[in-house]
Scaffold this motif. Structure first.
Motif, PDB file in Angstrom:
ATOM      1  N   LEU A 211      36.330  78.303  43.379  1.00 27.11           N
ATOM      2  CA  LEU A 211      36.521  78.207  41.923  1.00 27.11           C
ATOM      3  C   LEU A 211      36.795  76.789  41.428  1.00 27.11           C
ATOM      4  N   PRO A 212      37.563  75.948  42.139  1.00 30.80           N
ATOM      5  CA  PRO A 212      37.813  74.597  41.610  1.00 30.80           C
ATOM      6  C   PRO A 212      36.550  73.783  41.383  1.00 30.80           C
ATOM      7  N   LEU A 213      35.474  74.085  42.099  1.00 30.01           N
ATOM      8  CA  LEU A 213      34.261  73.278  41.970  1.00 30.01           C
ATOM      9  C   LEU A 213      33.525  73.525  40.656  1.00 30.01           C
ATOM     10  N   LEU A 214      33.729  74.678  40.034  1.00 30.61           N
ATOM     11  CA  LEU A 214      32.995  74.983  38.800  1.00 30.61           C
ATOM     12  C   LEU A 214      33.436  74.084  37.642  1.00 30.61           C
ATOM     13  N   PRO A 215      34.738  73.978  37.319  1.00 34.62           N
ATOM     14  CA  PRO A 215      35.116  73.032  36.261  1.00 34.62           C
ATOM     15  C   PRO A 215      34.837  71.578  36.622  1.00 34.62           C
ATOM     16  N   VAL A 216      34.886  71.233  37.906  1.00 38.68           N
ATOM     17  CA  VAL A 216      34.562  69.858  38.306  1.00 38.68           C
ATOM     18  C   VAL A 216      33.094  69.571  38.039  1.00 38.68           C
ATOM     19  N   VAL A 324      42.552  70.041  39.089  1.00 39.56           N
ATOM     20  CA  VAL A 324      42.019  71.402  39.026  1.00 39.56           C
ATOM     21  C   VAL A 324      42.255  72.138  40.343  1.00 39.56           C
ATOM     22  N   SER A 325      42.007  71.468  41.450  1.00 36.61           N
ATOM     23  CA  SER A 325      42.201  72.108  42.759  1.00 36.61           C
ATOM     24  C   SER A 325      43.664  72.452  42.990  1.00 36.61           C
ATOM     25  N   LEU A 326      44.556  71.559  42.595  1.00 31.66           N
ATOM     26  CA  LEU A 326      45.983  71.815  42.762  1.00 31.66           C
ATOM     27  C   LEU A 326      46.410  73.062  41.999  1.00 31.66           C
ATOM     28  N   VAL A 327      45.952  73.188  40.775  1.00 33.30           N
ATOM     29  CA  VAL A 327      46.343  74.331  39.946  1.00 33.30           C
ATOM     30  C   VAL A 327      45.764  75.626  40.503  1.00 33.30           C
ATOM     31  N   ILE A 328      44.470  75.635  40.814  1.00 36.42           N
ATOM     32  CA  ILE A 328      43.824  76.873  41.255  1.00 36.42           C
ATOM     33  C   ILE A 328      44.310  77.287  42.634  1.00 36.42           C
ATOM     34  N   VAL A 329      44.474  76.338  43.541  1.00 36.53           N
ATOM     35  CA  VAL A 329      44.994  76.675  44.873  1.00 36.53           C
ATOM     36  C   VAL A 329      46.413  77.211  44.765  1.00 36.53           C
ATOM     37  N   GLY A 330      47.237  76.576  43.959  1.00 36.57           N
ATOM     38  CA  GLY A 330      48.611  77.035  43.810  1.00 36.57           C
ATOM     39  C   GLY A 330      48.716  78.404  43.161  1.00 36.57           C
ATOM     40  N   VAL A 331      47.828  78.678  42.198  1.00 42.40           N
ATOM     41  CA  VAL A 331      47.912  79.939  41.456  1.00 42.40           C
ATOM     42  C   VAL A 331      47.322  81.099  42.247  1.00 42.40           C
ATOM     43  N   THR A 332      46.213  80.873  42.969  1.00 44.10           N
ATOM     44  CA  THR A 332      45.522  81.972  43.636  1.00 44.10           C
ATOM     45  C   THR A 332      45.784  82.047  45.136  1.00 44.10           C
ATOM     46  N   LEU A 342      41.960  71.981  50.925  1.00 43.42           N
ATOM     47  CA  LEU A 342      41.022  71.745  49.830  1.00 43.42           C
ATOM     48  C   LEU A 342      41.504  70.656  48.874  1.00 43.42           C
ATOM     49  N   LEU A 343      42.765  70.257  48.987  1.00 50.44           N
ATOM     50  CA  LEU A 343      43.281  69.172  48.154  1.00 50.44           C
ATOM     51  C   LEU A 343      42.991  67.805  48.749  1.00 50.44           C
ATOM     52  N   LEU A 344      42.595  67.759  50.012  1.00 46.32           N
ATOM     53  CA  LEU A 344      42.392  66.473  50.677  1.00 46.32           C
ATOM     54  C   LEU A 344      41.152  65.712  50.199  1.00 46.32           C
TER      55      LEU A 344
END
Length: 572
Positions: A211-216, A324-332, A342-344
């Motif tokens: 999911l993080p890749l879509l807004p990016v 975006v990755s930080l938010v989505i990884v943390g939430v889901t 995935l944050l690296l």
């Protein structure tokens, strides 16, 4: 006297002729920085492939993943991943690659060693794609730091050498970042590669990690001067991703709708918002300074040093991707070590310009910190090996035995010789490295590789002895009666189930504390009271055991057998 004043210059020229030869002789003999292709390839190959083979499946993800691959190879059912004879709804890409490697190398390696080579392949691809992405966003000379930063991250080391499906997703992320960086220069190639990365990433770990890749991607299109064309190409790439990920779902719909229903339920559960998203974000931010070291502080330096250029696409894209990755990884996905991989990539892409822009004092401090840290770690690794093998120092040897009761160390000429060679190469490297902004990160990556090599060559027997379930599984197999109907398993993790099946073919039937009487035998992880199981009224414990370091009853496996009452026996 007159001749001296008439011809001063020619006499000096003749005396200074050898100077160019002297400059040529003074050329540094160390590794050229940034490292050339072969130097970088050899260093990364040693880092990636050392430690993938030569040890048993270890508890948690390593054992679980190898158990699924073992089931796939043994049954030939490649469509639906399973575990110990039961369906295991999960995305199959990593298992397919691991099973292929196991099948091809079955004549040479056991399943668990051959399966982990899939991790080596995905790690190698991830490092290659992060280099390509950094080259597109920055330049070729700076891009050399990208694979060094990713491989040198402490958190990456923990998972790059285990059977870990998230490595396939990480590879998809790095390929996607390269594709998005390529959009302006080669739009069609970038869109196609992005669609392929998105589709294969879905096959690797499902929708939530992708999911993080879509807004990016939307951000990259919005920042482009040719938005309309790139938007159409992006829609096409989403269709391509749907085709790549959807064909497997279509086969499941036709062949195994019940399995598909379980898989979709697992996906929906993963997509749900975590119970404590703000707490997860806080824990991720607290974890990153050590987990993403040294990329994290270098990314912070880039933000400061390039603060007037933050709107450029080379910096704005990784900044936006990280947030975006930080938010989505943390939430889901939660604040766990595995999804934090995935944050690296965005942190590394942001940190690349910071390597060459470090001030001399900070660069020297980072360089000295790496050299001193890993030289000290290497010394400690050798001392610990001496304690395990030769019993000196005595106090440390007693501690090693206390932590792993029953372990007996043995001297291995090949392993110790390789460790000596690696240590000597490290000493040569730090003594001959030329001055360069890349020297600090080069020393850090080389030191981390040395430390890992020493752990693998010197400490691996001791670590493997404590982490494997091989001995506990063999003891359980000996305790089991030859004639039995089934074994009910309560509070058994998937990793334990996978290990028992892999080592000795012991399969259990999942049971809850309330329906544990379905079988004649009962296997519990932990005590019966802690698991909520009543063993009164005819149950007798016939075995208990676990790994050597598991001394508490709550950590051990307990096997019970139901005793029939005499009145229930015919003829009594």
């Amino acid at each position: 006297m007159a001749a001296f004043f008439l011809f001063p210059r020619p006499m000096r020229i003749r005396s200074e002729c050898p100077m160019p030869v002297q400059v040529e002789q003074a050329r540094p003999k160390g590794i050229r920085l940034p490292p050339s292709g072969w130097t970088l390839a050899v260093l990364l190959a040693l880092y990636i492939f050392t430690g993938l083979i030569g040890h048993d499946p270890w508890k948690n993800d390593d054992a679980l993943t190898i158990g699924v691959i073992h089931e796939m190879v043994a049954t030939g059912n490649w469509l639906m991943p399973g575990l110990a004879g039961q369906p295991y709804p999960d995305d199959p890409l990593y298992y397919w690659v691991g099973a292929t490697s196991s099948w091809l190398l079955s004549w040479l390696l056991p399943v668990h060693d051959a399966a982990r080579l899939a991790s080596g392949l995905f790690t190698l691809l991830a490092l290659g794609f992060i280099f390509l992405a950094a080259r597109e966003l920055h330049d070729r000379e700076q891009a050399t730091a990208a694979p060094l930063l990713l491989a040198g991250s402490i958190g990456f080391l923990f998972h790059a050498h285990e059977a870990q499906p998230m490595l396939a997703t990480l590879t998809a992320h790095t390929a996607a970042y390269w594709s998005l960086a390529l959009l302006d220069r080669k739009p069609l190639r970038g869109a196609v590669c992005f669609g392929v990365a998105l589709g294969l990433g879905f096959l690797a770990n499902g929708l939530a990690p992708m999911l993080p890749l879509l807004p990016v991607a939307a951000f990259a299109v919005w920042r482009s001067a040719n938005r309309q064309r790139l938007a159409l190409l992006l829609l096409g790439s989403l269709l391509l991703a749907g085709v790549l990920g959807g064909w497997w779902l279509a086969f499941l719909f036709l062949a195994a709708p019940a399995y598909l229903a379980g898989l979709l339920q697992s996906e929906l559960t993963q997509l749900g918002i975590n119970v404590q998203p703000l707490l997860n974000l806080r824990e991720l931010l607290l974890m990153l300074p050590w987990y993403a070291w040294p990329a994290f502080p270098l990314a912070g330096w880039t933000l400061w040093a390039k603060r007037r250029q933050l709107t450029s696409i080379s910096l704005a894209l990784p900044i936006f991707a990280f947030v975006v990755s930080l938010v989505i990884v943390g939430v889901t996905l939660g604040a766990r070590s595995v999804p934090a991989l995935l944050l690296l990539p965005p942190l590394v892409l942001l940190a690349v310009p910071g390597v060459n822009s470090l001030r001399r004092g900070a660069a020297n401090a980072f360089d000295w910190f790496g050299m001193i840290t890993f030289s000290l770690f290497a010394l400690l690794a050798w001392i610990g090996w001496s304690a395990m093998v030769f019993g000196w120092p005595e106090r440390l040897a007693r501690q090693a035995v206390r932590l792993q009761p029953g372990f007996v160390g043995h001297f291995g000429l090949l392993a110790s010789g390789f460790a000596v060679l690696a240590t000597l190469l490290w000493c040569w490297l730090i003594a001959t490295s030329v001055r360069s902004p890349m020297r600090g990160i080069m020393h850090w990556m080389a030191g981390l590789t040395l430390f890992w090599l020493l752990i693998v060559t010197l400490w691996m027997p001791w670590i493997d002895y404590g982490k494997t379930y091989r001995h506990a599984s063999a003891a359980l197999a000996r305790a089991l009666p030859e004639k039995r109907d089934c074994i009910a398993g309560v509070n058994l993790s998937d990793a334990i189930v996978a290990s028992l099946d892999y080592f000795d073919g012991i399969r259990t039937v999942a049971a809850s504390p309330s329906d544990h009487r379905k079988c004649e035998l009962l296997l519990i992880h932990g005590t019966a009271n802690e698991s909520g199981v009543s063993v009164a009224g005819g149950w007798r414990q016939i075995w208990e055991g676990g790994r050597p370091a598991e001394r508490r009853e709550s950590e051990k496996l307990h096997l019970y057998r139901r005793e029939l009452k005499k009145s229930a026996i015919p003829g009594k």
